[in-house]
Design an enzyme around this catalytic site. Structure first.
Site, PDB file in Angstrom:
ATOM      1  N   ALA A   1     -41.512  -1.467 -70.963  1.00 50.50           N
ATOM      2  CA  ALA A   1     -40.265  -0.958 -70.405  1.00 50.50           C
ATOM      3  C   ALA A   1     -39.142  -1.440 -71.324  1.00 50.50           C
ATOM      4  O   ALA A   1     -39.299  -2.432 -72.044  1.00 50.50           O
ATOM      5  CB  ALA A   1     -40.076  -1.489 -68.995  1.00 50.50           C
TER       6      ALA A   1
ATOM      7  N   GLY B   1     -45.005  -2.167 -69.822  1.00 47.44           N
ATOM      8  CA  GLY B   1     -44.996  -0.802 -69.301  1.00 47.44           C
ATOM      9  C   GLY B   1     -45.818   0.162 -70.149  1.00 47.44           C
ATOM     10  O   GLY B   1     -46.309   1.178 -69.640  1.00 47.44           O
TER      11      GLY B   1
ATOM     12  N   GLU C   1     -49.203  -0.252 -68.957  1.00 47.19           N
ATOM     13  CA  GLU C   1     -49.218   0.297 -67.595  1.00 47.19           C
ATOM     14  C   GLU C   1     -49.238   1.824 -67.621  1.00 47.19           C
ATOM     15  O   GLU C   1     -49.946   2.461 -66.835  1.00 47.19           O
ATOM     16  CB  GLU C   1     -48.005  -0.240 -66.817  1.00 47.19           C
ATOM     17  CG  GLU C   1     -48.137  -1.738 -66.584  1.00 47.19           C
ATOM     18  CD  GLU C   1     -46.862  -2.383 -66.055  1.00 47.19           C
ATOM     19  OE1 GLU C   1     -45.854  -2.400 -66.796  1.00 47.19           O
ATOM     20  OE2 GLU C   1     -46.869  -2.866 -64.916  1.00 47.19           O
TER      21      GLU C   1
ATOM     22  N   GLU D   1     -45.026  -9.680 -69.715  1.00 46.65           N
ATOM     23  CA  GLU D   1     -43.788  -9.839 -68.934  1.00 46.65           C
ATOM     24  C   GLU D   1     -43.494 -11.294 -68.587  1.00 46.65           C
ATOM     25  O   GLU D   1     -42.338 -11.690 -68.459  1.00 46.65           O
ATOM     26  CB  GLU D   1     -43.862  -9.002 -67.640  1.00 46.65           C
ATOM     27  CG  GLU D   1     -43.788  -7.495 -67.859  1.00 46.65           C
ATOM     28  CD  GLU D   1     -45.143  -6.836 -68.072  1.00 46.65           C
ATOM     29  OE1 GLU D   1     -46.126  -7.543 -68.396  1.00 46.65           O
ATOM     30  OE2 GLU D   1     -45.218  -5.605 -67.923  1.00 46.65           O
TER      31      GLU D   1
HETATM   32  N1  CAA Z   1     -37.609  -2.885 -75.020  1.00 45.51           N
HETATM   33  C1  CAA Z   1     -36.553  -2.608 -75.809  1.00 45.51           C
HETATM   34  N2  CAA Z   1     -36.609  -2.650 -77.159  1.00 45.51           N
HETATM   35  C2  CAA Z   1     -37.787  -2.987 -77.714  1.00 45.51           C
HETATM   36  C3  CAA Z   1     -38.928  -3.282 -76.955  1.00 45.51           C
HETATM   37  C4  CAA Z   1     -38.813  -3.211 -75.544  1.00 45.51           C
HETATM   38  N3  CAA Z   1     -39.854  -3.429 -74.711  1.00 45.51           N
HETATM   39  N4  CAA Z   1     -39.945  -3.604 -77.796  1.00 45.51           N
HETATM   40  C5  CAA Z   1     -39.449  -3.488 -79.034  1.00 45.51           C
HETATM   41  N5  CAA Z   1     -38.146  -3.129 -79.000  1.00 45.51           N
HETATM   42  C6  CAA Z   1     -37.228  -2.916 -80.124  1.00 45.51           C
HETATM   43  C7  CAA Z   1     -36.815  -4.240 -80.749  1.00 45.51           C
HETATM   44  O1  CAA Z   1     -35.765  -4.828 -80.018  1.00 45.51           O
HETATM   45  C8  CAA Z   1     -36.410  -3.788 -82.128  1.00 45.51           C
HETATM   46  O2  CAA Z   1     -35.123  -3.213 -82.068  1.00 45.51           O
HETATM   47  P1  CAA Z   1     -33.957  -3.703 -83.095  1.00 45.51           P
HETATM   48  O3  CAA Z   1     -34.496  -3.265 -84.450  1.00 45.51           O
HETATM   49  O4  CAA Z   1     -32.767  -2.936 -82.632  1.00 45.51           O
HETATM   50  O5  CAA Z   1     -33.877  -5.184 -82.978  1.00 45.51           O
HETATM   51  C9  CAA Z   1     -37.401  -2.658 -82.434  1.00 45.51           C
HETATM   52  O6  CAA Z   1     -37.907  -2.236 -81.171  1.00 45.51           O
HETATM   53  C10 CAA Z   1     -38.585  -3.123 -83.275  1.00 45.51           C
HETATM   54  O7  CAA Z   1     -39.167  -4.233 -82.629  1.00 45.51           O
HETATM   55  P2  CAA Z   1     -39.466  -5.635 -83.363  1.00 45.51           P
HETATM   56  O8  CAA Z   1     -38.487  -5.875 -84.468  1.00 45.51           O
HETATM   57  O9  CAA Z   1     -39.588  -6.678 -82.311  1.00 45.51           O
HETATM   58  O10 CAA Z   1     -40.903  -5.302 -84.028  1.00 45.51           O
HETATM   59  P3  CAA Z   1     -42.045  -6.347 -84.404  1.00 45.51           P
HETATM   60  O11 CAA Z   1     -43.041  -5.564 -85.204  1.00 45.51           O
HETATM   61  O12 CAA Z   1     -41.481  -7.571 -84.991  1.00 45.51           O
HETATM   62  O13 CAA Z   1     -42.712  -6.769 -83.001  1.00 45.51           O
HETATM   63  C11 CAA Z   1     -43.593  -6.379 -80.778  1.00 45.51           C
HETATM   64  C12 CAA Z   1     -43.407  -5.823 -82.209  1.00 45.51           C
HETATM   65  C13 CAA Z   1     -44.571  -7.577 -80.796  1.00 45.51           C
HETATM   66  C14 CAA Z   1     -44.217  -5.247 -79.953  1.00 45.51           C
HETATM   67  C15 CAA Z   1     -42.241  -6.818 -80.206  1.00 45.51           C
HETATM   68  O14 CAA Z   1     -41.305  -5.767 -80.382  1.00 45.51           O
HETATM   69  C16 CAA Z   1     -42.253  -7.159 -78.743  1.00 45.51           C
HETATM   70  O15 CAA Z   1     -42.734  -8.233 -78.378  1.00 45.51           O
HETATM   71  N6  CAA Z   1     -41.718  -6.261 -77.886  1.00 45.51           N
HETATM   72  C17 CAA Z   1     -41.552  -6.520 -76.471  1.00 45.51           C
HETATM   73  C18 CAA Z   1     -42.885  -6.491 -75.735  1.00 45.51           C
HETATM   74  C19 CAA Z   1     -42.661  -6.778 -74.279  1.00 45.51           C
HETATM   75  O16 CAA Z   1     -42.248  -7.847 -73.874  1.00 45.51           O
HETATM   76  N7  CAA Z   1     -42.964  -5.773 -73.425  1.00 45.51           N
HETATM   77  C20 CAA Z   1     -42.802  -5.903 -71.988  1.00 45.51           C
HETATM   78  C21 CAA Z   1     -41.469  -5.355 -71.579  1.00 45.51           C
HETATM   79  S1  CAA Z   1     -41.088  -5.652 -69.868  1.00 45.51           S
HETATM   80  C22 CAA Z   1     -41.985  -4.482 -69.024  1.00 45.51           C
HETATM   81  O17 CAA Z   1     -42.656  -3.665 -69.585  1.00 45.51           O
HETATM   82  C23 CAA Z   1     -41.861  -4.526 -67.515  1.00 45.51           C
HETATM   83  C24 CAA Z   1     -42.846  -3.690 -66.795  1.00 45.51           C
HETATM   84  O18 CAA Z   1     -43.836  -4.138 -66.280  1.00 45.51           O
HETATM   85  C25 CAA Z   1     -42.646  -2.290 -66.606  1.00 45.51           C
END
Ligand code: CAA
Length: 258
Positions: free
Chosen positions: A66, A109, A112, A132
Protein backbone atom coordinates in the site's frame (compact mmCIF):
# COMPACT_ATOMS: atom_id res chain seq x y z
CA UNK A 1 -5.39 8.14 -23.93
CA UNK A 2 -6.13 5.25 -21.63
CA UNK A 3 -9.00 5.74 -19.19
CA UNK A 4 -6.67 4.32 -16.51
CA UNK A 5 -3.94 6.43 -14.92
CA UNK A 6 -2.09 3.60 -13.23
CA UNK A 7 -2.79 0.54 -15.37
CA UNK A 8 -2.10 -0.72 -18.86
CA UNK A 9 -4.89 -2.96 -20.14
CA UNK A 10 -4.51 -5.27 -23.12
CA UNK A 11 -6.91 -7.86 -24.44
CA UNK A 12 -5.14 -10.91 -25.84
CA UNK A 13 -7.95 -12.96 -27.31
CA UNK A 14 -10.15 -13.94 -24.37
CA UNK A 15 -7.51 -12.89 -21.80
CA UNK A 16 -7.38 -9.46 -20.18
CA UNK A 17 -3.82 -8.54 -19.22
CA UNK A 18 -3.67 -5.86 -16.53
CA UNK A 19 -0.25 -4.33 -15.88
CA UNK A 20 0.23 -2.16 -12.80
CA UNK A 21 2.03 0.95 -14.00
CA UNK A 22 3.30 3.25 -11.25
CA UNK A 23 7.02 2.63 -11.74
CA UNK A 24 8.01 5.72 -9.76
CA UNK A 25 6.59 4.11 -6.60
CA UNK A 26 7.26 0.42 -7.40
CA UNK A 27 3.53 0.07 -8.09
CA UNK A 28 2.56 1.07 -4.55
CA UNK A 29 -1.20 0.74 -4.25
CA UNK A 30 -2.79 4.15 -3.70
CA UNK A 31 -6.42 5.23 -4.03
CA UNK A 32 -6.00 5.77 -7.78
CA UNK A 33 -4.67 2.23 -8.31
CA UNK A 34 -7.62 0.83 -6.36
CA UNK A 35 -10.12 2.91 -8.36
CA UNK A 36 -8.48 1.90 -11.65
CA UNK A 37 -8.28 -1.78 -10.71
CA UNK A 38 -11.91 -1.91 -9.60
CA UNK A 39 -13.05 -0.26 -12.84
CA UNK A 40 -10.86 -2.58 -14.93
CA UNK A 41 -11.97 -5.73 -13.15
CA UNK A 42 -15.66 -4.76 -13.38
CA UNK A 43 -15.27 -4.16 -17.13
CA UNK A 44 -13.51 -7.53 -17.48
CA UNK A 45 -16.21 -9.34 -15.48
CA UNK A 46 -18.97 -7.77 -17.59
CA UNK A 47 -17.35 -8.50 -20.97
CA UNK A 48 -18.57 -11.85 -22.33
CA UNK A 49 -15.63 -12.01 -24.75
CA UNK A 50 -13.19 -12.20 -21.81
CA UNK A 51 -12.72 -15.40 -19.83
CA UNK A 52 -9.72 -14.90 -17.54
CA UNK A 53 -7.53 -12.01 -16.39
CA UNK A 54 -3.85 -11.74 -15.51
CA UNK A 55 -2.54 -9.05 -13.18
CA UNK A 56 1.14 -8.33 -13.34
CA UNK A 57 3.61 -5.59 -12.41
CA UNK A 58 7.13 -4.79 -13.55
CA UNK A 59 10.28 -6.91 -13.52
CA UNK A 60 11.32 -5.18 -10.28
CA UNK A 61 8.02 -5.07 -8.43
CA UNK A 62 4.60 -6.63 -8.69
CA UNK A 63 3.71 -4.04 -6.01
CA UNK A 64 5.77 -2.86 -3.03
CA UNK A 65 2.72 -2.43 -0.80
CA UNK A 66 0.00 0.00 0.00
CA UNK A 67 1.20 3.56 -0.58
CA UNK A 68 3.00 4.51 2.63
CA UNK A 69 3.14 8.20 1.69
CA UNK A 70 -0.65 8.26 1.29
CA UNK A 71 -1.18 6.69 4.73
CA UNK A 72 1.61 8.48 6.61
CA UNK A 73 -0.47 11.37 7.97
CA UNK A 74 -3.77 9.55 8.43
CA UNK A 75 -5.20 9.14 11.93
CA UNK A 76 -7.56 6.54 13.40
CA UNK A 77 -10.69 8.56 12.62
CA UNK A 78 -9.72 8.86 8.96
CA UNK A 79 -8.83 5.17 8.67
CA UNK A 80 -11.79 3.78 10.60
CA UNK A 81 -14.24 6.39 9.38
CA UNK A 82 -13.55 5.61 5.73
CA UNK A 83 -13.08 1.88 6.41
CA UNK A 84 -9.77 2.25 4.59
CA UNK A 85 -8.96 -0.73 2.31
CA UNK A 86 -12.56 -2.06 2.41
CA UNK A 87 -12.72 -1.32 -1.33
CA UNK A 88 -10.35 -4.24 -1.92
CA UNK A 89 -13.13 -6.63 -0.87
CA UNK A 90 -14.94 -5.55 -4.03
CA UNK A 91 -11.96 -6.78 -6.06
CA UNK A 92 -12.31 -10.27 -4.56
CA UNK A 93 -15.94 -10.53 -5.66
CA UNK A 94 -14.93 -10.89 -9.33
CA UNK A 95 -16.61 -14.05 -10.58
CA UNK A 96 -14.20 -14.90 -13.39
CA UNK A 97 -10.69 -16.12 -12.55
CA UNK A 98 -7.82 -13.70 -12.04
CA UNK A 99 -4.20 -14.90 -12.05
CA UNK A 100 -1.42 -12.92 -10.35
CA UNK A 101 1.84 -13.05 -12.33
CA UNK A 102 4.44 -11.91 -9.80
CA UNK A 103 8.00 -10.85 -10.55
CA UNK A 104 10.16 -8.97 -8.04
CA UNK A 105 8.68 -7.53 -4.87
CA UNK A 106 5.19 -8.46 -3.71
CA UNK A 107 5.25 -6.81 -0.30
CA UNK A 108 2.52 -5.78 2.10
CA UNK A 109 -0.52 -4.83 0.04
CA UNK A 110 1.30 -6.21 -3.04
CA UNK A 111 1.48 -9.67 -1.48
CA UNK A 112 -2.11 -9.22 -0.33
CA UNK A 113 -3.29 -8.30 -3.84
CA UNK A 114 -1.50 -11.36 -5.25
CA UNK A 115 -3.24 -13.52 -2.64
CA UNK A 116 -6.64 -11.98 -3.51
CA UNK A 117 -6.18 -13.39 -7.01
CA UNK A 118 -7.24 -16.98 -7.67
CA UNK A 119 -3.68 -18.24 -7.90
CA UNK A 120 -0.17 -16.90 -8.19
CA UNK A 121 2.38 -17.71 -10.87
CA UNK A 122 5.79 -16.56 -9.64
CA UNK A 123 8.87 -15.57 -11.60
CA UNK A 124 12.09 -16.97 -10.15
CA UNK A 125 12.80 -13.38 -9.04
CA UNK A 126 9.62 -13.06 -6.93
CA UNK A 127 9.87 -12.04 -3.28
CA UNK A 128 6.86 -12.12 -0.97
CA UNK A 129 6.55 -10.46 2.40
CA UNK A 130 4.32 -8.73 4.94
CA UNK A 131 6.75 -6.11 6.27
CA UNK A 132 4.09 -3.88 7.86
CA UNK A 133 5.43 -4.62 11.32
CA UNK A 134 8.52 -2.60 10.43
CA UNK A 135 6.17 0.40 10.01
CA UNK A 136 4.63 -0.36 13.41
CA UNK A 137 1.39 -1.59 11.84
CA UNK A 138 -0.06 -4.88 10.58
CA UNK A 139 -1.32 -6.15 7.22
CA UNK A 140 -4.61 -4.41 6.41
CA UNK A 141 -5.77 -5.93 3.13
CA UNK A 142 -6.27 -9.49 4.36
CA UNK A 143 -2.64 -10.61 4.47
CA UNK A 144 -2.61 -12.12 7.94
CA UNK A 145 -5.64 -14.24 7.07
CA UNK A 146 -4.87 -15.25 3.49
CA UNK A 147 -1.19 -15.93 4.23
CA UNK A 148 -2.14 -18.14 7.19
CA UNK A 149 -4.57 -20.05 4.95
CA UNK A 150 -1.95 -20.40 2.21
CA UNK A 151 1.20 -21.32 4.15
CA UNK A 152 -0.03 -22.27 7.62
CA UNK A 153 0.44 -20.59 10.98
CA UNK A 154 4.18 -21.08 11.48
CA UNK A 155 5.38 -19.35 8.34
CA UNK A 156 2.60 -16.75 8.34
CA UNK A 157 3.35 -15.82 11.93
CA UNK A 158 7.10 -15.69 11.34
CA UNK A 159 6.69 -13.52 8.24
CA UNK A 160 4.25 -11.10 9.89
CA UNK A 161 6.31 -10.83 13.09
CA UNK A 162 9.74 -10.43 11.46
CA UNK A 163 8.78 -8.86 8.12
CA UNK A 164 11.20 -11.21 6.35
CA UNK A 165 10.72 -11.98 2.67
CA UNK A 166 10.11 -15.39 1.15
CA UNK A 167 11.73 -16.13 -2.21
CA UNK A 168 9.94 -17.94 -5.04
CA UNK A 169 11.35 -21.38 -4.16
CA UNK A 170 10.19 -21.15 -0.56
CA UNK A 171 6.83 -19.71 -1.64
CA UNK A 172 6.26 -22.66 -3.96
CA UNK A 173 7.29 -25.20 -1.30
CA UNK A 174 4.95 -23.51 1.18
CA UNK A 175 1.98 -23.55 -1.21
CA UNK A 176 1.74 -19.79 -1.69
CA UNK A 177 2.35 -20.01 -5.44
CA UNK A 178 1.09 -22.50 -7.99
CA UNK A 179 4.24 -22.58 -10.08
CA UNK A 180 7.59 -20.85 -10.70
CA UNK A 181 8.56 -19.82 -14.22
CA UNK A 182 11.68 -18.05 -15.54
CA UNK A 183 11.20 -14.28 -15.20
CA UNK A 184 11.53 -13.73 -18.95
CA UNK A 185 8.61 -16.09 -19.63
CA UNK A 186 6.32 -15.00 -16.79
CA UNK A 187 3.75 -12.90 -18.63
CA UNK A 188 3.56 -15.18 -21.67
CA UNK A 189 3.16 -18.25 -19.45
CA UNK A 190 0.48 -16.53 -17.37
CA UNK A 191 -1.42 -15.44 -20.49
CA UNK A 192 -1.14 -18.98 -21.89
CA UNK A 193 -2.51 -20.43 -18.64
CA UNK A 194 -5.29 -17.83 -18.63
CA UNK A 195 -6.14 -18.70 -22.26
CA UNK A 196 -6.49 -22.36 -21.27
CA UNK A 197 -8.97 -21.36 -18.56
CA UNK A 198 -10.79 -18.96 -20.90
CA UNK A 199 -11.21 -21.87 -23.32
CA UNK A 200 -13.27 -23.86 -20.81
CA UNK A 201 -17.07 -23.71 -20.52
CA UNK A 202 -17.74 -20.33 -18.81
CA UNK A 203 -20.31 -21.52 -16.28
CA UNK A 204 -18.07 -24.41 -15.24
CA UNK A 205 -15.20 -21.92 -14.77
CA UNK A 206 -17.32 -19.77 -12.45
CA UNK A 207 -18.56 -22.81 -10.55
CA UNK A 208 -15.06 -24.22 -10.04
CA UNK A 209 -13.79 -20.86 -8.77
CA UNK A 210 -16.76 -20.44 -6.45
CA UNK A 211 -16.42 -23.89 -4.95
CA UNK A 212 -12.67 -23.81 -4.31
CA UNK A 213 -13.14 -20.43 -2.61
CA UNK A 214 -15.92 -21.94 -0.49
CA UNK A 215 -13.31 -24.27 1.03
CA UNK A 216 -11.91 -21.24 2.89
CA UNK A 217 -15.25 -20.11 4.30
CA UNK A 218 -17.15 -23.33 5.02
CA UNK A 219 -16.72 -26.41 7.15
CA UNK A 220 -15.98 -29.68 5.32
CA UNK A 221 -19.43 -31.27 5.21
CA UNK A 222 -21.09 -27.96 4.29
CA UNK A 223 -18.45 -27.36 1.60
CA UNK A 224 -18.82 -30.85 0.13
CA UNK A 225 -22.60 -30.34 0.02
CA UNK A 226 -22.12 -26.95 -1.68
CA UNK A 227 -19.84 -28.61 -4.25
CA UNK A 228 -22.35 -31.35 -4.96
CA UNK A 229 -25.21 -28.90 -5.47
CA UNK A 230 -23.18 -26.78 -7.89
CA UNK A 231 -22.10 -29.96 -9.69
CA UNK A 232 -25.76 -31.04 -9.97
CA UNK A 233 -26.69 -27.57 -11.21
CA UNK A 234 -24.29 -27.79 -14.16
CA UNK A 235 -26.37 -30.71 -15.47
CA UNK A 236 -28.97 -28.08 -16.31
CA UNK A 237 -26.59 -26.45 -18.82
CA UNK A 238 -26.23 -27.00 -22.56
CA UNK A 239 -22.46 -26.98 -22.13
CA UNK A 240 -22.54 -30.08 -19.87
CA UNK A 241 -24.33 -31.99 -22.66
CA UNK A 242 -21.87 -30.61 -25.21
CA UNK A 243 -18.84 -31.41 -23.00
CA UNK A 244 -19.82 -35.02 -22.42
CA UNK A 245 -21.00 -35.57 -26.01
CA UNK A 246 -17.74 -34.08 -27.29
CA UNK A 247 -15.74 -36.46 -25.08
CA UNK A 248 -17.66 -39.49 -26.33
CA UNK A 249 -17.40 -38.30 -29.96
CA UNK A 250 -13.65 -37.59 -29.51
CA UNK A 251 -13.84 -33.92 -30.54
CA UNK A 252 -13.30 -30.58 -28.78
CA UNK A 253 -16.30 -29.00 -27.05
CA UNK A 254 -17.96 -25.97 -28.56
CA UNK A 255 -19.27 -23.87 -25.65
CA UNK A 256 -22.37 -21.70 -25.58
CA UNK A 257 -21.95 -20.35 -22.06
CA UNK A 258 -25.36 -21.61 -20.98
N1 CAA B 1 4.61 3.22 -0.69
C1 CAA B 1 5.00 4.38 -1.25
N2 CAA B 1 6.14 4.50 -1.96
C2 CAA B 1 6.91 3.40 -2.10
C3 CAA B 1 6.56 2.17 -1.54
C4 CAA B 1 5.34 2.09 -0.82
N3 CAA B 1 4.88 0.94 -0.27
N4 CAA B 1 7.54 1.27 -1.83
C5 CAA B 1 8.44 1.93 -2.56
N5 CAA B 1 8.08 3.22 -2.72
C6 CAA B 1 8.80 4.29 -3.43
C7 CAA B 1 10.01 4.75 -2.63
O1 CAA B 1 9.62 5.68 -1.65
C8 CAA B 1 10.85 5.35 -3.73
O2 CAA B 1 10.35 6.63 -4.05
P1 CAA B 1 11.35 7.92 -4.10
O3 CAA B 1 12.28 7.57 -5.26
O4 CAA B 1 10.42 9.05 -4.37
O5 CAA B 1 12.07 7.95 -2.80
C9 CAA B 1 10.58 4.44 -4.93
O6 CAA B 1 9.35 3.77 -4.63
C10 CAA B 1 11.65 3.37 -5.11
O7 CAA B 1 11.79 2.68 -3.89
P2 CAA B 1 13.21 2.45 -3.16
O8 CAA B 1 14.15 3.57 -3.47
O9 CAA B 1 12.93 2.17 -1.72
O10 CAA B 1 13.72 1.13 -3.93
P3 CAA B 1 14.72 0.03 -3.38
O11 CAA B 1 15.05 -0.83 -4.56
O12 CAA B 1 15.83 0.64 -2.63
O13 CAA B 1 13.87 -0.83 -2.32
C11 CAA B 1 11.91 -2.00 -1.50
C12 CAA B 1 12.76 -1.61 -2.73
C13 CAA B 1 12.69 -2.99 -0.61
C14 CAA B 1 10.66 -2.71 -2.05
C15 CAA B 1 11.54 -0.75 -0.70
O14 CAA B 1 11.01 0.23 -1.58
C16 CAA B 1 10.53 -0.97 0.39
O15 CAA B 1 10.87 -1.51 1.44
N6 CAA B 1 9.27 -0.53 0.16
C17 CAA B 1 8.23 -0.57 1.17
C18 CAA B 1 7.74 -1.99 1.43
C19 CAA B 1 6.68 -1.97 2.48
O16 CAA B 1 6.90 -1.64 3.63
N7 CAA B 1 5.44 -2.36 2.09
C20 CAA B 1 4.31 -2.40 3.00
C21 CAA B 1 3.54 -1.12 2.90
S1 CAA B 1 2.25 -0.99 4.12
C22 CAA B 1 1.00 -1.96 3.52
O17 CAA B 1 1.07 -2.54 2.48
C23 CAA B 1 -0.24 -2.05 4.40
C24 CAA B 1 -1.20 -3.10 4.01
O18 CAA B 1 -1.27 -4.16 4.57
C25 CAA B 1 -2.15 -2.90 2.97
Amino acid sequence: MSEYQTLIIEQRGAVTLVTLNRPEALNALNAQVLADLLAAIRAFDADDSQGCAVITGSAKAFAAGADIKEMQAMDFAAMYGSDHFAGWDVFTRTRKPVIAAVAGYALGGGCELAMMCDFILAADTAKFGQPEIKLAVTPGMGGSQRLAHAVGKAKAMEMCLTGRMMDAEEAERAGLVARIVPAADLVEEAVKTAATIAGMAPLAVKANKEMVNAAFDMGLSQGVQFERRLFHGLFGTADQKEGMNAFVEKRPGNWQGR
